[in-house]
Design an enzyme around this catalytic site. Structure first.
Site, PDB file in Angstrom:
ATOM      1  CD  GLU A   6      -2.863   1.061   2.390  1.00  0.00           C
ATOM      2  OE1 GLU A   6      -3.552   0.024   2.403  1.00  0.00           O
ATOM      3  OE2 GLU A   6      -2.989   1.988   3.198  1.00  0.00           O
TER       4      GLU A   6
ATOM      5  NE  ARG B  37     -17.601   5.623   7.985  1.00  0.00           N
ATOM      6  CZ  ARG B  37     -17.661   5.461   9.285  1.00  0.00           C
ATOM      7  NH1 ARG B  37     -18.796   5.125   9.853  1.00  0.00           N
ATOM      8  NH2 ARG B  37     -16.588   5.625  10.038  1.00  0.00           N
ATOM      9  N   GLY B  38     -14.595   5.858   4.783  1.00  0.00           N
ATOM     10  CA  GLY B  38     -13.779   6.993   5.226  1.00  0.00           C
ATOM     11  C   GLY B  38     -14.126   7.313   6.658  1.00  0.00           C
TER      12      GLY B  38
ATOM     13  CB  ALA C  96     -18.031   0.712   2.907  1.00  0.00           C
TER      14      ALA C  96
ATOM     15  CE  LYS D 119     -17.956  -3.028   4.152  1.00  0.00           C
ATOM     16  NZ  LYS D 119     -16.765  -2.570   4.895  1.00  0.00           N
TER      17      LYS D 119
HETATM   18  P1  FAD Z   1     -18.114   0.740   6.746  1.00  0.00           P
HETATM   19  O1  FAD Z   1     -18.087  -0.627   6.184  1.00  0.00           O
HETATM   20  O2  FAD Z   1     -19.198   1.668   6.297  1.00  0.00           O
HETATM   21  O3  FAD Z   1     -18.161   0.594   8.335  1.00  0.00           O
HETATM   22  C1  FAD Z   1     -18.032   1.731   9.200  1.00  0.00           C
HETATM   23  C2  FAD Z   1     -18.819   1.486  10.477  1.00  0.00           C
HETATM   24  O4  FAD Z   1     -20.227   1.476  10.182  1.00  0.00           O
HETATM   25  C3  FAD Z   1     -18.513   0.140  11.104  1.00  0.00           C
HETATM   26  O5  FAD Z   1     -18.557   0.273  12.508  1.00  0.00           O
HETATM   27  C4  FAD Z   1     -19.630  -0.747  10.604  1.00  0.00           C
HETATM   28  O6  FAD Z   1     -19.897  -1.796  11.500  1.00  0.00           O
HETATM   29  C5  FAD Z   1     -20.794   0.238  10.535  1.00  0.00           C
HETATM   30  N1  FAD Z   1     -21.758  -0.103   9.471  1.00  0.00           N
HETATM   31  C6  FAD Z   1     -21.463  -0.517   8.214  1.00  0.00           C
HETATM   32  N2  FAD Z   1     -22.610  -0.746   7.515  1.00  0.00           N
HETATM   33  C7  FAD Z   1     -23.630  -0.448   8.364  1.00  0.00           C
HETATM   34  C8  FAD Z   1     -25.066  -0.462   8.246  1.00  0.00           C
HETATM   35  N3  FAD Z   1     -25.654  -0.809   7.083  1.00  0.00           N
HETATM   36  N4  FAD Z   1     -25.798  -0.087   9.319  1.00  0.00           N
HETATM   37  C9  FAD Z   1     -25.211   0.292  10.467  1.00  0.00           C
HETATM   38  N5  FAD Z   1     -23.862   0.323  10.646  1.00  0.00           N
HETATM   39  C10 FAD Z   1     -23.090  -0.041   9.609  1.00  0.00           C
HETATM   40  N6  FAD Z   1      -9.544   5.836   4.964  1.00  0.00           N
HETATM   41  C11 FAD Z   1      -9.334   6.840   4.072  1.00  0.00           C
HETATM   42  O7  FAD Z   1      -9.788   7.981   4.283  1.00  0.00           O
HETATM   43  N7  FAD Z   1      -8.611   6.614   2.906  1.00  0.00           N
HETATM   44  C12 FAD Z   1      -8.089   5.410   2.616  1.00  0.00           C
HETATM   45  O8  FAD Z   1      -7.455   5.243   1.565  1.00  0.00           O
HETATM   46  C13 FAD Z   1      -8.289   4.336   3.528  1.00  0.00           C
HETATM   47  N8  FAD Z   1      -7.805   3.092   3.269  1.00  0.00           N
HETATM   48  C14 FAD Z   1      -8.076   2.059   4.150  1.00  0.00           C
HETATM   49  C15 FAD Z   1      -7.609   0.772   3.837  1.00  0.00           C
HETATM   50  C16 FAD Z   1      -7.860  -0.290   4.694  1.00  0.00           C
HETATM   51  C17 FAD Z   1      -7.360  -1.671   4.337  1.00  0.00           C
HETATM   52  C18 FAD Z   1      -8.594  -0.075   5.903  1.00  0.00           C
HETATM   53  C19 FAD Z   1      -8.843  -1.208   6.844  1.00  0.00           C
HETATM   54  C20 FAD Z   1      -9.056   1.199   6.216  1.00  0.00           C
HETATM   55  C21 FAD Z   1      -8.813   2.282   5.350  1.00  0.00           C
HETATM   56  N9  FAD Z   1      -9.278   3.567   5.613  1.00  0.00           N
HETATM   57  C22 FAD Z   1      -9.047   4.595   4.724  1.00  0.00           C
HETATM   58  C23 FAD Z   1     -10.005   3.853   6.863  1.00  0.00           C
HETATM   59  C24 FAD Z   1     -11.534   3.667   6.736  1.00  0.00           C
HETATM   60  O9  FAD Z   1     -12.056   4.674   5.893  1.00  0.00           O
HETATM   61  C25 FAD Z   1     -12.130   3.741   8.137  1.00  0.00           C
HETATM   62  O10 FAD Z   1     -11.736   2.615   8.877  1.00  0.00           O
HETATM   63  C26 FAD Z   1     -13.615   3.977   8.235  1.00  0.00           C
HETATM   64  O11 FAD Z   1     -13.904   4.371   9.584  1.00  0.00           O
HETATM   65  C27 FAD Z   1     -14.495   2.765   7.934  1.00  0.00           C
HETATM   66  O12 FAD Z   1     -14.471   2.429   6.613  1.00  0.00           O
HETATM   67  P2  FAD Z   1     -15.269   1.110   6.093  1.00  0.00           P
HETATM   68  O13 FAD Z   1     -15.160   1.098   4.648  1.00  0.00           O
HETATM   69  O14 FAD Z   1     -14.863  -0.088   6.860  1.00  0.00           O
HETATM   70  O15 FAD Z   1     -16.764   1.552   6.536  1.00  0.00           O
END
Ligand code: FAD
Length: 276
Positions: A9, A99-100, A114, A154
């Site tokens: 990465e 999601r971010g 996300a 997902k």
């Molecule tokens: P989600 O899957 O949306 O989850 C976020 C929270 O919401 C979780 O607690 C989940 O349980 C909850 N949730 C999900 N779906 C629902 C639903 N339908 N109803 C209720 N609750 C729900 N950040 C950046 O800004 N840029 C990057 O490039 C970046 N790269 C990353 C790469 C990796 C491998 C990882 C692990 C993280 C990265 N992040 C990055 C950080 C990431 O954006 C954060 O961890 C963010 O807080 C969650 O993203 P997610 O896609 O897991 O969100």
């Protein structure tokens, strides 16, 4: 024997001098022929605009599959549609849909989770979509079972590959992989490995990610904090041990948070290349 994937990465730098450097570094990363290189999006204040260009450079110029990270928090559907069109025009085919981190006091935009972004990308068409997962659970999740539910949603939306948050205790990763399997998630999971080679950086990253640091690491950091070469060596050794155990236990992939440092990635790769 099943091959374990090895990926890296990188993040787009903020200033123009570092932008030159990232292209040099990518040339060096290419020498170890990673299975893919992912490029973060807006993480740590880095430039969002460069994610598409760097991802395109990796796949079209270096001939290494690239994965462009994309976050949806605060974005409108129009914003995301424009970014997808741009990625497509630049030949980028893989997206890590995220999601971010939640903005403080700002609106969430058109996407809450996300999964909303994944659906939108699916409707747009033409991309392979990966997603994030969390061996220690996501900090906002009520419990680990909820994390597994989210991962299953997902997967049901077509995600074939998960990339994990960094972690230092392999048992957390094995537990997550087991729970995913029980839930019927038959996707490839790459284990996120962060080499601890710099004390300041690790405390910042751990505070952002919420990962717990085992005593083995905090002791090494305390002992070698003022001896950069010793800390570097200890950090490489820990990462190599962690990866060796993951490979021995059948992990699908290792995703190294390279911090844009070719030497660190190369030193680790040279220690593990025969076991992948
Ligand atoms: P989600 O899957 O949306 O989850 C976020 C929270 O919401 C979780 O607690 C989940 O349980 C909850 N949730 C999900 N779906 C629902 C639903 N339908 N109803 C209720 N609750 C729900 N950040 C950046 O800004 N840029 C990057 O490039 C970046 N790269 C990353 C790469 C990796 C491998 C990882 C692990 C993280 C990265 N992040 C990055 C950080 C990431 O954006 C954060 O961890 C963010 O807080 C969650 O993203 P997610 O896609 O897991 O969100």
């Amino acid at each position: 024997m099943k091959k374990t994937m090895f990926s890296l990465e990188v993040f787009p730098p903020k200033d123009s001098v570092a932008v030159e450097e990232i292209y040099n570094s990518l040339g060096q990363f290419a020498l170890i022929k990673p299975d893919f290189i992912s490029v973060t999006y807006g993480a740590g204040g880095s430039s969002q605009g460069l994610t598409a260009e760097i991802s395109s450079y990796i796949s079209t110029r270096l001939n290494i599959p690239s994965v462009a990270h994309l976050t949806c928090v605060g974005a409108t559907k129009d914003n995301i549609g424009n970014i997808l069109a741009r990625l497509q025009s630049l030949g980028v085919k893989n997206i890590l849909a995220l999601r971010g981190d939640l903005p403080q006091g700002e609106s969430l935009g058109d996407f809450k989770h996300a999964t909303d972004l994944i659906e939108f990308i699916n409707d747009f068409g033409g991309f392979e979509v990966s997603a994030a997962c969390y061996p220690e659970g996501h900090t906002e999740s009520p419990d680990f079972a909820f994390d597994v539910e989210v991962a299953k949603r997902k997967y049901d939306l077509g995600v074939k590959r998960f990339v994990s948050q960094l972690f230092f205790d392999n048992d957390d990763f094995y537990r997550m992989a087991e729970e995913f399997k029980k839930a019927g998630i038959d996707a490839q999971i790459s284990a996120g490995i962060m080499p601890v080679t710099n004390a300041k950086q690790i405390y910042r990253i751990v505070s952002l990610s919420g990962a717990k640091l085992p005593a083995k690491i905090t002791k090494a950091v305390a002992k070698f904090e003022n001896n950069p070469e010793a800390l570097y060596q200890a950090g490489i050794n820990y990462a190599v041990d962690q990866i060796t155990d993951l490979v021995a236990n059948g992990a699908d992939g290792i995703h190294l948070y390279s911090m844009n440092k070719p030497k660190t990635a190369t030193d680790i790769f040279n220690n593990i290349k025969n076991i992948l």
